[in-house]
Structure formats: C-alpha cells, structure tokens
Scaffold this active site. Structure first.
Site, PDB file in Angstrom:
ATOM      1  N   GLU A  88       0.826  -1.213   0.000  1.00  0.00           N
ATOM      2  CA  GLU A  88       0.000   0.000   0.000  1.00  0.00           C
ATOM      3  C   GLU A  88       0.860   1.263   0.000  1.00  0.00           C
ATOM      4  O   GLU A  88       0.380   2.347   0.357  1.00  0.00           O
ATOM      5  CB  GLU A  88      -0.942   0.009   1.218  1.00  0.00           C
ATOM      6  CG  GLU A  88      -1.929  -1.139   1.291  1.00  0.00           C
ATOM      7  CD  GLU A  88      -3.069  -1.028   0.275  1.00  0.00           C
ATOM      8  OE1 GLU A  88      -2.970  -0.171  -0.634  1.00  0.00           O
ATOM      9  OE2 GLU A  88      -4.032  -1.806   0.387  1.00  0.00           O
ATOM     10  N   HIS A 107      -2.545   2.678   8.207  1.00  0.00           N
ATOM     11  CA  HIS A 107      -3.676   2.056   7.512  1.00  0.00           C
ATOM     12  C   HIS A 107      -3.985   0.724   8.189  1.00  0.00           C
ATOM     13  O   HIS A 107      -3.072  -0.077   8.416  1.00  0.00           O
ATOM     14  CB  HIS A 107      -3.319   1.839   6.040  1.00  0.00           C
ATOM     15  CG  HIS A 107      -4.229   0.898   5.330  1.00  0.00           C
ATOM     16  ND1 HIS A 107      -5.606   1.045   5.332  1.00  0.00           N
ATOM     17  CD2 HIS A 107      -3.978  -0.220   4.596  1.00  0.00           C
ATOM     18  CE1 HIS A 107      -6.150   0.063   4.635  1.00  0.00           C
ATOM     19  NE2 HIS A 107      -5.178  -0.724   4.173  1.00  0.00           N
TER      20      HIS A 107
HETATM   21 ZN   LIG Z   1      -5.351  -2.517   3.190  1.00  0.00          ZN
END
Ligand SMILES: [Zn+2]
Length: 232
Positions: A88, A107
């Site tokens: 990510e 996150h």
């Molecule tokens: Zn994720």
C-alpha cells in the site's frame, strides 16, 4: 559526503525503530490481524521530505524490528533496508504529497471501520471530540483495488484536510503530524465507527448541531495551522 550519508543512516535507524514500535502498538491495540495493516513515517532528509520509512510487505506488525523497516523515496526507489515495502506504499506517498502537514500514516483493516465502510456513506459528526480531533465527518473513499494508484487518489480525495477516512470495502486510514498522533487518530477512528455502527442499530442518528460543528471545525483549523507553523 560519505560521512553525511552515514549520519543520515544513523538517524534513519531511529526513525525506522519508531515505525517498528508504532506497528507493534497498532497490533496490540487490536486494529489489525494477520499480516494486514501498514505504518509509515515521513523522513526529513536535510530539508528534503521525499523519503519515508514504511512497514514491509506481508509481515505481521506484531514483532517488527528497525532493520525490517525499509526506507524508500516517493518514486518507490529503495534507499535503506532489505525488506520489500508495503503493497500500500502508493497510498502513503499520495497522502504525503497532498498533505504537507502529515508526518505519519497508519492504515488498518480494523473491524468496525471496515463494517462502516461497506455502505460507502460518510460518518456524520456524532460526537464533539470527533470534529476537533479528526476535522469533521469521516468520508469513505470510492473503491479502489488494493495497492493501486486509484485507491491512493481516492483516499486523498476523501481525506481532504481531515485526519481520518475510510476505504470502501477495505478499512481505515489515520494520519498525524507524527506517529503518536496517527496512532491516536487510528484508535479513535475505530472507536467512533463502533459508536456509529451501534447507534445505527438503535435507529435514528442524531448528529451534532450545525453551529457546533462549524465552531469545532474552526478550532481544528486553528490547531492545524499552529502545528504547520511550528513545524516550519
Ligand atoms: Zn489494506
């Protein structure tokens, strides 16, 4: 030149250690399970702010060490460390590029944030501290494939100038000037989404009066400006 590089590496070990410590805290706070979730820190490299330390791909946040935290530039070129950066990473870079006030990003796939993300509806201002801490309602980013530039762009749109957003059918993002604030925001976001989900089960949602939201948003703006000013 070589000496300067060595000095930077020593500094980055400290920052990589902070990321590893925060990743463990994220895990122990119950915000992630398995190998999900990622944590990053913007590195101020002698005035340049185009580097970040980020948790590695496909490893549990529960037991990371500083050496396992790679440092990459914003074009995803490796700078330090052997591990592959989080899948990510594009999302983290996009947030740092769009928000100069953000120094750390977390996150997670935390349970209630993911539940609340499914409908795609924003979480309105339902408690006062939400507006002062997060900056207003929590918006849900349009769906984007995990790790994609679409997801990265969508999260920046839904985040705006606020400190948290949800990713549809996916999870949550919390940001802060530093790792401590990003963690605090992430824990708070999960608590808020839990309050929201339970409230919905009871029936009607009564938001905070508009005048209060406006006053609290003004306080949030003031606090943020002060933080950016003090950073400079
Ligand atoms: Zn994720």
């Amino acid at each position: 030149m070589g000496e300067d590089n060595n000095k930077s590496k020593v500094n980055w070990i400290k920052e990589r250690e902070s990321v590893a410590n925060t990743a463990r805290s994220v895990h122990h706070s119950g915000l992630v399970s398995g190998k999900s979730g990622n944590v990053s820190l913007r590195i101020n490299d002698n005035g340049k702010t185009n580097l970040m330390a980020i948790t590695p791909s496909r490893q549990s946040l529960s037991c990371l060490t500083a050496e396992q935290i790679p440092v990459v530039d914003f074009d995803m070129n490796p700078v330090e460390g052997q591990c592959i950066p989080s899948s990510e990473s594009l999302m983290h870079v996009a947030i740092y590029k769009s928000r100069i006030d953000v120094g750390a990003v977390i996150h997670t796939h935390s349970l209630f944030s993911t539940v609340a993300s499914i409908t795609g509806d924003k979480i309105p201002a339902i408690v006062d501290e939400m507006v002062v801490t997060i900056g207003g309602p929590i918006y849900v980013a349009d769906y984007g494939f995990p790790g994609s530039q679409d997801l990265a762009d969508n999260i920046c749109t839904s985040l705006g100038n606020r400190n948290a957003a949800l990713l549809r059918n996916h999870g949550a993002v919390g940001v802060g000037t530093d790792l401590e604030q990003a963690l605090e925001i992430s824990v708070f976001t999960e608590r808020l989404t839990k309050i929201f989900v339970y409230s919905k089960m009871l029936g009607k949602i009564n938001g905070i009066p508009k005048e209060s939201v406006a006053a609290e948003e003004a306080i949030f703006e003031m606090m943020n400006q002060r933080e950016i000013y003090s950073e400079g």
